[in-house]
Design a protein around this motif. Structure first.
Motif, PDB file in Angstrom:
ATOM      1  N   ILE A 191      48.783 -11.864  20.596  1.00 17.80           N
ATOM      2  CA  ILE A 191      48.823 -10.557  21.271  1.00 17.80           C
ATOM      3  C   ILE A 191      48.518  -9.427  20.292  1.00 17.80           C
ATOM      4  CG2 ILE A 191      50.318 -11.278  23.159  1.00 17.80           C
ATOM      5  CD1 ILE A 191      52.701 -10.082  21.613  1.00 17.80           C
ATOM      6  N   ALA A 192      47.724  -9.710  19.289  1.00 16.97           N
ATOM      7  CA  ALA A 192      47.380  -8.704  18.277  1.00 16.97           C
ATOM      8  C   ALA A 192      46.800  -7.452  18.919  1.00 16.97           C
ATOM      9  CB  ALA A 192      46.391  -9.290  17.280  1.00 16.97           C
ATOM     10  N   GLY A 193      47.287  -6.294  18.484  1.00 16.74           N
ATOM     11  CA  GLY A 193      46.774  -5.020  18.964  1.00 16.74           C
ATOM     12  C   GLY A 193      47.527  -4.437  20.137  1.00 16.74           C
ATOM     13  N   GLN A 194      48.218  -5.275  20.897  1.00 12.54           N
ATOM     14  CA  GLN A 194      48.916  -4.777  22.088  1.00 12.54           C
ATOM     15  C   GLN A 194      50.049  -3.826  21.735  1.00 12.54           C
ATOM     16  OE1 GLN A 194      50.102  -7.321  25.327  1.00 12.54           O
ATOM     17  NE2 GLN A 194      48.380  -8.700  25.006  1.00 12.54           N
ATOM     18  N   SER A 198      52.258   1.612  21.754  1.00 15.11           N
ATOM     19  CA  SER A 198      52.810   2.706  20.967  1.00 15.11           C
ATOM     20  C   SER A 198      51.983   3.980  21.163  1.00 15.11           C
ATOM     21  CB  SER A 198      52.854   2.320  19.485  1.00 15.11           C
ATOM     22  OG  SER A 198      53.307   3.383  18.687  1.00 15.11           O
ATOM     23  N   HIS A 199      50.664   3.816  21.172  1.00 20.22           N
ATOM     24  CA  HIS A 199      49.747   4.944  21.377  1.00 20.22           C
ATOM     25  C   HIS A 199      49.872   5.512  22.791  1.00 20.22           C
ATOM     26  CE1 HIS A 199      46.147   7.370  20.735  1.00 20.22           C
ATOM     27  NE2 HIS A 199      45.660   6.912  21.881  1.00 20.22           N
ATOM     28  N   ASN A 200      50.332   4.690  23.724  1.00 16.65           N
ATOM     29  CA  ASN A 200      50.451   5.120  25.118  1.00 16.65           C
ATOM     30  C   ASN A 200      51.893   5.431  25.519  1.00 16.65           C
ATOM     31  OD1 ASN A 200      47.766   4.907  26.852  1.00 16.65           O
ATOM     32  ND2 ASN A 200      47.683   3.304  25.285  1.00 16.65           N
ATOM     33  N   GLY A 201      52.680   5.896  24.565  1.00 13.85           N
ATOM     34  CA  GLY A 201      53.961   6.496  24.894  1.00 13.85           C
ATOM     35  C   GLY A 201      55.191   5.635  24.787  1.00 13.85           C
ATOM     36  N   PHE A 202      55.099   4.447  24.175  1.00  6.97           N
ATOM     37  CA  PHE A 202      56.263   3.567  24.044  1.00  6.97           C
ATOM     38  C   PHE A 202      56.787   3.568  22.609  1.00  6.97           C
ATOM     39  CE2 PHE A 202      54.417   2.002  27.928  1.00  6.97           C
ATOM     40  CZ  PHE A 202      55.501   1.541  28.672  1.00  6.97           C
ATOM     41  N   GLU A 203      58.086   3.393  22.488  1.00  9.56           N
ATOM     42  CA  GLU A 203      58.699   3.081  21.201  1.00  9.56           C
ATOM     43  C   GLU A 203      58.794   1.559  21.139  1.00  9.56           C
ATOM     44  OE1 GLU A 203      63.086   3.412  19.129  1.00  9.56           O
ATOM     45  OE2 GLU A 203      62.386   5.137  20.312  1.00  9.56           O
ATOM     46  N   LEU A 230      55.980  -6.155   6.670  1.00  8.37           N
ATOM     47  CA  LEU A 230      55.627  -4.745   6.458  1.00  8.37           C
ATOM     48  C   LEU A 230      54.187  -4.461   6.870  1.00  8.37           C
ATOM     49  CD1 LEU A 230      57.405  -4.006   3.039  1.00  8.37           C
ATOM     50  CD2 LEU A 230      58.145  -3.359   5.345  1.00  8.37           C
ATOM     51  N   ASN A 231      53.281  -5.378   6.540  1.00  2.00           N
ATOM     52  CA  ASN A 231      51.874  -5.192   6.928  1.00  2.00           C
ATOM     53  C   ASN A 231      51.712  -5.199   8.437  1.00  2.00           C
ATOM     54  OD1 ASN A 231      50.922  -5.009   4.305  1.00  2.00           O
ATOM     55  ND2 ASN A 231      50.550  -7.209   4.114  1.00  2.00           N
ATOM     56  N   LEU A 232      52.448  -6.080   9.127  1.00  2.00           N
ATOM     57  CA  LEU A 232      52.359  -6.143  10.577  1.00  2.00           C
ATOM     58  C   LEU A 232      52.931  -4.884  11.213  1.00  2.00           C
ATOM     59  CD1 LEU A 232      51.510  -7.823  13.011  1.00  2.00           C
ATOM     60  CD2 LEU A 232      53.777  -8.899  12.989  1.00  2.00           C
ATOM     61  N   GLU A 233      54.023  -4.381  10.667  1.00  2.00           N
ATOM     62  CA  GLU A 233      54.604  -3.128  11.176  1.00  2.00           C
ATOM     63  C   GLU A 233      53.603  -1.982  11.085  1.00  2.00           C
ATOM     64  OE1 GLU A 233      59.410  -3.196  10.545  1.00  2.00           O
ATOM     65  OE2 GLU A 233      58.182  -2.801   8.774  1.00  2.00           O
ATOM     66  N   LYS A 234      52.923  -1.910   9.957  1.00  5.80           N
ATOM     67  CA  LYS A 234      51.936  -0.839   9.762  1.00  5.80           C
ATOM     68  C   LYS A 234      50.751  -1.001  10.705  1.00  5.80           C
ATOM     69  CE  LYS A 234      49.141   1.356   6.145  1.00  5.80           C
ATOM     70  NZ  LYS A 234      48.745   1.307   4.693  1.00  5.80           N
ATOM     71  N   LYS A 235      50.273  -2.231  10.823  1.00  7.63           N
ATOM     72  CA  LYS A 235      49.103  -2.495  11.670  1.00  7.63           C
ATOM     73  C   LYS A 235      49.390  -2.202  13.138  1.00  7.63           C
ATOM     74  CE  LYS A 235      45.809  -6.171  12.843  1.00  7.63           C
ATOM     75  NZ  LYS A 235      45.446  -7.599  12.642  1.00  7.63           N
ATOM     76  N   GLU A 236      50.599  -2.545  13.604  1.00  5.86           N
ATOM     77  CA  GLU A 236      50.926  -2.402  15.019  1.00  5.86           C
ATOM     78  C   GLU A 236      51.718  -1.122  15.327  1.00  5.86           C
ATOM     79  OE1 GLU A 236      49.784  -4.125  17.385  1.00  5.86           O
ATOM     80  OE2 GLU A 236      49.075  -5.982  16.463  1.00  5.86           O
TER      81      GLU A 236
END
Length: 389
Positions: free
Chosen positions: A19-22, A27-32, A44-50
């Motif tokens: 589910i990469a990118g979802q 997050s970009h569409n208003g979700f925390e 840490l890399n995954l947190e930054k990427k997503e």
């Protein structure tokens, strides 16, 4: 205040690949957004990427009552602290633990995606246990998303839940495909030339590629036998295996492993973080899996214009139309697989037609942005239904 969304998978690789990118999209569409999976070094890399928080919870892929109860307790505690509006799970173990914990913790929206059922290849008491797991998972969810129409039919016919409780997103797939990412570029072409030199490949070689875990239920035993027999007649054939061996869960026979490691026409490159150069290098995909939900690999291969030989199973037989963008063969049928591989190599006219159709069909049906938008609409529907929006 932003609605809170938690996405859960058993192992982090599913977050990175399945589910990469979802998460970043939501997050970009208003979700925390938060992600939950087993601990790993790339957190840490995954947190930054997503653009999402990562919460580590130990989860096993095998049945382990003591460990599973401990994981369940951890999830309940996290849900009560975070108070998510939506919990959305993937993979069987994360689905069971995540949906059960969310139900106990009073999470209002509980969603689960089914991307293949391991129980299809099991029998006896183990199958009974796995079927019970599915039933409990679905009972705890507000809605379940099989990622193919055939998988939905299987679930209904097996009596795991009612059809009204299920919904297939778009034309199927858990994540769609980034069609702009999976196409040839000058950089990929440079990598292809380097791979040709490394593995002593020329324009005369016809390369069948397999991408995935090298285990029995991916059809590797049949694939290796079919190819090895065919390669005696056609020495210009090569089989490229891209993926790790998993000797603990579903190991290959010693005969098969020896053939992989000692047949000079078989190239095993192990796990690769980026499969695009290997797809671009190849001429056709051979994917004779026993079971899938809605596999990414045939979509990725199709984007590179590769005809796909797939088993007549859920997902695969929806991505591939026989003789249009690939060939469909019966499950576990070595002879049929060998014949299909020979046909793709020998019948140049059919091969050309399938190459022309391959990318077009994937772009039309499985563009990632469309899939993500439909998932977002599902979230918004359930949030409105629960008076969160």
């Amino acid at each position: 205040m932003k609605p809170k969304l938690i996405r859960i998978t058993t192992v982090p690789l599913s977050l990175q690949k399945l589910i990469a990118g979802q998460m970043e999209f939501m997050s970009h569409n208003g979700f925390e957004v938060s992600m939950i999976s087993s601990p790993f070094d790339g957190q840490l890399n995954l947190e930054k990427k997503e653009n999402s928080k990562y919460i580590a919870v130990n989860m096993t892929r095998v049945i382990s009552p003591f460990a599973d109860l401990k994981s369940l307790y951890e999830l309940i505690k996290i849900f009560k602290q975070v108070k998510p509006d939506i919990v959305h799970t993937h993979t069987p173990k994360a689905g069971l633990l995540g949906m059960l914990a969310a139900r106990i913790a009073g999470v209002p929206v509980r969603l689960h995606t089914v991307a293949g059922l391991p129980l299809m290849e099991t029998k006896g008491i183990k199958r009974v246990i796995l079927e019970t797991v599915e039933k409990v998972t679905y009972a705890c969810a507000n809605r379940v998303y099989p990622n193919s129409s055939n998988l939905k039919d299987f679930i209904v016919n097996a009596g795991y839940t009612d059809a009204s409780h299920l919904k297939v997103i778009g034309n199927g797939s858990s994540n769609g495909i980034d069609v702009k990412l999976f196409e040839s570029t000058p950089d990929i072409n440079i990598q292809v030339e380097a791979l040709k030199e490394k593995h002593q490949l020329s324009a005369d070689h016809f390369i069948f590629v397999f991408v995935g875990r090298l285990v029995k239920d991916k059809g590797i035993e049949e694939l290796v036998l079919a190819f090895s027999t065919l390669a005696i007649q056609y020495p210009q054939l090569r089989l490229l295996l891209v993926g790790p061996e998993e000797s603990d869960l579903d190991p290959l026979s010693n005969v098969c492993r020896n053939e992989i490691h000692h047949n000079p026409a078989i190239i095993h490159v192990g796990y690769q973080n980026d499969v695009k150069p290997y797809l671009a290098l190849s001429k056709a995909l051979a994917f004779p899996s026993y079971r899938e939900g809605f596999p990414n690999v045939p979509m990725q291969a199709g984007c590179f214009g590769l005809p796909c030989i797939v088993s007549n199973i859920n997902g695969c037989n929806e991505i591939v139309e026989n003789e249009k963008n690939g060939l469909i063969v019966p499950v576990k049928d070595t002879v049929a697989l060998q014949n299909a591989m020979e046909r793709i190599f020998v019948d140049t006219e059919l091969y050309g037609v399938m190459c022309l159709n391959a990318r077009k069909l994937i772009v039309e049906r499985y563009d990632q942005q469309k899939i993500w938008g439909l998932i977002l609409k599902e979230y918004q529907y359930f949030l409105r239904k629960n008076n969160v929006l």
